[in-house]
Design a protein around this motif. Structure first.
Motif, mmCIF file in Angstrom:
data_model
loop_
_atom_site.group_PDB
_atom_site.id
_atom_site.type_symbol
_atom_site.label_atom_id
_atom_site.label_comp_id
_atom_site.label_asym_id
_atom_site.label_seq_id
_atom_site.Cartn_x
_atom_site.Cartn_y
_atom_site.Cartn_z
ATOM 1 N N LEU A 44 -2.586 5.770 -8.227
ATOM 2 C CA LEU A 44 -3.941 6.106 -7.773
ATOM 3 C C LEU A 44 -4.518 7.315 -8.509
ATOM 4 O O LEU A 44 -5.729 7.426 -8.664
ATOM 5 C CB LEU A 44 -3.955 6.356 -6.271
ATOM 6 C CG LEU A 44 -3.714 5.127 -5.395
ATOM 7 C CD1 LEU A 44 -3.633 5.524 -3.929
ATOM 8 C CD2 LEU A 44 -4.793 4.093 -5.607
ATOM 9 N N ASN A 79 0.781 4.222 -2.832
ATOM 10 C CA ASN A 79 0.589 5.652 -2.556
ATOM 11 C C ASN A 79 1.674 6.504 -3.196
ATOM 12 O O ASN A 79 1.403 7.583 -3.710
ATOM 13 C CB ASN A 79 0.552 5.909 -1.051
ATOM 14 C CG ASN A 79 -0.738 5.460 -0.414
ATOM 15 O OD1 ASN A 79 -1.769 5.393 -1.066
ATOM 16 N ND2 ASN A 79 -0.671 5.134 0.862
ATOM 17 N N GLU A 80 2.908 6.021 -3.157
ATOM 18 C CA GLU A 80 4.034 6.783 -3.688
ATOM 19 C C GLU A 80 4.164 6.677 -5.204
ATOM 20 O O GLU A 80 4.826 7.502 -5.826
ATOM 21 C CB GLU A 80 5.334 6.317 -3.029
ATOM 22 C CG GLU A 80 5.372 6.622 -1.542
ATOM 23 C CD GLU A 80 6.561 5.983 -0.839
ATOM 24 O OE1 GLU A 80 7.387 5.342 -1.519
ATOM 25 O OE2 GLU A 80 6.657 6.128 0.391
ATOM 26 N N VAL A 126 0.835 -1.202 0.000
ATOM 27 C CA VAL A 126 0.000 0.000 0.000
ATOM 28 C C VAL A 126 0.874 1.258 0.000
ATOM 29 O O VAL A 126 0.580 2.221 -0.717
ATOM 30 C CB VAL A 126 -0.972 -0.017 1.204
ATOM 31 C CG1 VAL A 126 -1.740 1.294 1.293
ATOM 32 C CG2 VAL A 126 -1.939 -1.181 1.085
ATOM 33 N N ASN A 127 1.954 1.261 0.769
ATOM 34 C CA ASN A 127 2.849 2.426 0.766
ATOM 35 C C ASN A 127 3.437 2.669 -0.614
ATOM 36 O O ASN A 127 3.515 3.811 -1.079
ATOM 37 C CB ASN A 127 3.972 2.254 1.795
ATOM 38 C CG ASN A 127 3.480 2.428 3.209
ATOM 39 O OD1 ASN A 127 2.435 3.023 3.446
ATOM 40 N ND2 ASN A 127 4.216 1.888 4.163
#
Length: 166
Positions: A47, A42-43, A38-39
């Motif tokens: 998304l 996000n980076e 997930v990290n």
């Protein structure tokens, strides 16, 4: 998981108009630097490329409430060797001045006992909650229909339709 896909993320999205929670899968192909956590997602900026349209009211805006990550299974394991994981999830609903049942971000807890206890606490504080359990294999993205463990207080009707009740 389909061939060539190394990770799958399930986005739990809340519609900007009707506030219903919906899920949408994002598959990540095997490529250098591809996100698998997930990290990393996000980076990665991935998304920003995801589009959302509510299935109920066709609103084109939504907000991410939670993300679940699944990674490709280890090759060579048989079905008997793969453990079945039980996920316990609590989803709260907050009473607002203009309406009931504003959804709070769902989250996982460690046990059925914790799910029931936390759901009761959230319902007392905010107005309503659901506790669920779902069995499956996260490596294969193979999940059974979630089972409703506990419904406390006021929650929207649509939140109760996606569960197996025993």
């Amino acid at each position: 998981m389909p061939e060539g896909i190394i990770a799958r993320f399930t986005l739990h999205l809340m519609c900007g108009n009707c506030s219903k929670i919906q899920t949408q899968n994002v598959d990540v192909r095997n490529a250098p630097g591809a996100p698998t956590t997930v990290n990393d997602l996000n980076e990665s900026g991935l998304l920003e490329k995801v589009s959302f349209v509510c299935r109920d009211c066709e609103c084109p805006s939504g907000s991410i409430q939670a993300v679940t990550a699944y990674r490709k299974a280890n090759p060579g394991k048989t079905d008997k060797e793969r453990p079945r994981l039980r996920r316990y999830v609590v989803a709260g609903y907050e009473r607002r001045q203009d309406r009931w049942s504003q959804p709070l971000a769902p989250f996982e807890v460690r046990s059925e006992e914790a799910a029931r206890r936390v759901a009761k606490e959230i319902a007392e504080k905010f107005g309503g909650a659901l506790a669920t359990v779902q069995a499956g294999d996260p490596e294969l993205d193979d999940w059974e229909t979630p089972e409703l463990l506990l419904h406390v207080g006021k929650v929207p009707r649509h939140a109760l339709t996606d569960f197996r009740v025993e």
